[in-house]
Scaffold this motif. Structure first.
Motif, PDB file in Angstrom:
ATOM      1  N   THR A 111      18.652  12.946 -17.412  1.00  0.00           N
ATOM      2  CA  THR A 111      19.003  11.534 -17.275  1.00  0.00           C
ATOM      3  C   THR A 111      17.737  10.709 -17.125  1.00  0.00           C
ATOM      4  O   THR A 111      16.932  10.967 -16.230  1.00  0.00           O
ATOM      5  CB  THR A 111      19.899  11.291 -16.045  1.00  0.00           C
ATOM      6  N   LEU A 112      17.582   9.718 -18.010  1.00  0.00           N
ATOM      7  CA  LEU A 112      16.493   8.757 -17.910  1.00  0.00           C
ATOM      8  C   LEU A 112      17.114   7.368 -17.938  1.00  0.00           C
ATOM      9  O   LEU A 112      17.662   6.948 -18.958  1.00  0.00           O
ATOM     10  CB  LEU A 112      15.511   8.921 -19.074  1.00  0.00           C
ATOM     11  N   ASP A 113      17.059   6.675 -16.807  1.00  0.00           N
ATOM     12  CA  ASP A 113      17.639   5.344 -16.691  1.00  0.00           C
ATOM     13  C   ASP A 113      16.554   4.364 -16.260  1.00  0.00           C
ATOM     14  O   ASP A 113      16.099   4.388 -15.119  1.00  0.00           O
ATOM     15  CB  ASP A 113      18.790   5.331 -15.686  1.00  0.00           C
ATOM     16  N   LEU A 114      16.139   3.526 -17.209  1.00  0.00           N
ATOM     17  CA  LEU A 114      15.124   2.501 -16.957  1.00  0.00           C
ATOM     18  C   LEU A 114      15.710   1.110 -17.170  1.00  0.00           C
ATOM     19  O   LEU A 114      14.969   0.140 -17.365  1.00  0.00           O
ATOM     20  CB  LEU A 114      13.929   2.707 -17.898  1.00  0.00           C
ATOM     21  N   SER A 115      17.013   0.984 -17.124  1.00  0.00           N
ATOM     22  CA  SER A 115      17.686  -0.277 -17.408  1.00  0.00           C
ATOM     23  C   SER A 115      17.372  -1.341 -16.354  1.00  0.00           C
ATOM     24  O   SER A 115      16.979  -1.029 -15.227  1.00  0.00           O
ATOM     25  CB  SER A 115      19.200  -0.066 -17.445  1.00  0.00           C
ATOM     26  N   LEU A 116      17.583  -2.596 -16.758  1.00  0.00           N
ATOM     27  CA  LEU A 116      17.440  -3.734 -15.854  1.00  0.00           C
ATOM     28  C   LEU A 116      16.062  -3.813 -15.236  1.00  0.00           C
ATOM     29  O   LEU A 116      15.888  -3.830 -14.020  1.00  0.00           O
ATOM     30  CB  LEU A 116      18.525  -3.699 -14.767  1.00  0.00           C
ATOM     31  N   ASN A 117      15.063  -3.845 -16.099  1.00  0.00           N
ATOM     32  CA  ASN A 117      13.695  -4.096 -15.695  1.00  0.00           C
ATOM     33  C   ASN A 117      13.118  -5.145 -16.639  1.00  0.00           C
ATOM     34  O   ASN A 117      13.869  -5.898 -17.255  1.00  0.00           O
ATOM     35  CB  ASN A 117      12.894  -2.787 -15.721  1.00  0.00           C
ATOM     36  N   ALA A 118      11.806  -5.208 -16.745  1.00  0.00           N
ATOM     37  CA  ALA A 118      11.165  -6.152 -17.665  1.00  0.00           C
ATOM     38  C   ALA A 118      10.214  -5.391 -18.588  1.00  0.00           C
ATOM     39  O   ALA A 118       9.124  -5.856 -18.910  1.00  0.00           O
ATOM     40  CB  ALA A 118      10.419  -7.228 -16.885  1.00  0.00           C
ATOM     41  N   LEU A 119      10.639  -4.213 -19.012  1.00  0.00           N
ATOM     42  CA  LEU A 119       9.818  -3.375 -19.884  1.00  0.00           C
ATOM     43  C   LEU A 119       9.751  -3.967 -21.281  1.00  0.00           C
ATOM     44  O   LEU A 119      10.741  -4.517 -21.783  1.00  0.00           O
ATOM     45  CB  LEU A 119      10.389  -1.965 -19.930  1.00  0.00           C
ATOM     46  N   ASP A 120       8.589  -3.848 -21.912  1.00  0.00           N
ATOM     47  CA  ASP A 120       8.448  -4.388 -23.261  1.00  0.00           C
ATOM     48  C   ASP A 120       7.791  -3.349 -24.163  1.00  0.00           C
ATOM     49  O   ASP A 120       7.592  -2.197 -23.777  1.00  0.00           O
ATOM     50  CB  ASP A 120       7.675  -5.713 -23.252  1.00  0.00           C
ATOM     51  N   GLY A 121       7.494  -3.771 -25.377  1.00  0.00           N
ATOM     52  CA  GLY A 121       6.922  -2.841 -26.344  1.00  0.00           C
ATOM     53  C   GLY A 121       8.004  -2.026 -27.025  1.00  0.00           C
ATOM     54  O   GLY A 121       9.199  -2.304 -26.910  1.00  0.00           O
ATOM     55  N   ALA A 122       7.577  -1.020 -27.736  1.00  0.00           N
ATOM     56  CA  ALA A 122       8.491  -0.195 -28.528  1.00  0.00           C
ATOM     57  C   ALA A 122       9.061   0.951 -27.700  1.00  0.00           C
ATOM     58  O   ALA A 122       8.493   1.351 -26.674  1.00  0.00           O
ATOM     59  CB  ALA A 122       7.760   0.363 -29.740  1.00  0.00           C
TER      60      ALA A 122
END
Length: 197
Positions: A111-122
């Protein structure tokens, strides 16, 4: 100490780099759940500051859950050294910068959950090297570029959530070969072209 679980408290301040001294730690859980109709400050952690890169030296770690805090800065590429990690949940923080390709080195990750942040790029195509992934959630960020066709190599993937980003280009036809997939959410992006048969 093998488990440190302090979720749903009222913890403040930053994550101490000295956590790296817990060399046998397998589970670090400092997340909070949203509790509706209650004063949230009574129940939730509000950890701030960066994620210490020293956490990448907790080589026994299997679960790292820091969701629903106020963590800032980038995701340390050093987390890619956590060879035994099965869950990485950084959902709903203030993290920024790119998703490090080093996270693709996490061969045991499910499980990789990085939702609801301000990540950018590809979205790094190297994530396809995490071949045990069951759930990949990158929703509600500022990710751009195309959906990497390499994600179609994640044979065990059950849920792929990329909604509410700035993705463009076509939907990779190979996603249709993901036999285990039961949830595919690509809504609120700028995708074009046909829906693959």
């Amino acid at each position: 100490v093998r488990e440190l679980a302090l979720s749903d408290n009222a913890l403040r301040g930053t994550l101490p780099p000295a956590l790296v001294n817990l060399t046998h730690l397998q589970r670090l859980d400092l997340h909070s759940e949203a509790i509706y109709n209650q004063p949230p400050y009574l129940y939730v952690n509000q950890l701030t500051g960066p994620i210490p890169p020293q956490l990448g030296d907790l080589f026994s770690l299997q679960e790292l859950n820091l969701a629903n805090n106020y963590l800032k800065g980038s995701i340390p590429p050093e987390l890619g050294r956590l060879a035994n990690l099965k869950l990485l949940n950084l959902h709903d923080n203030d993290l920024s910068g790119i998703i490090s390709p080093a996270l693709g080195s996490l061969a045991q990750l499910q499980t990789l959950d990085l939702s609801l942040n301000a990540l950018d790029g590809a979205i790094p195509p190297e994530l396809s090297n995490a071949t045990n992934l069951r759930r990949l959630a990158l929703a509600y960020n500022r990710l751009s570029g195309v959906i990497p066709p390499e994600l179609a190599n994640l044979a065990y993937l059950e849920a792929l959530d990329l909604r509410d980003n700035q993705l463009s280009g076509a939907i990779p036809p190979g996603l249709g070969n993901l036999a285990a997939l039961h949830t595919l959410d690509l809504s609120f992006n700028g995708l074009t072209g046909i829906i693959p048969s």
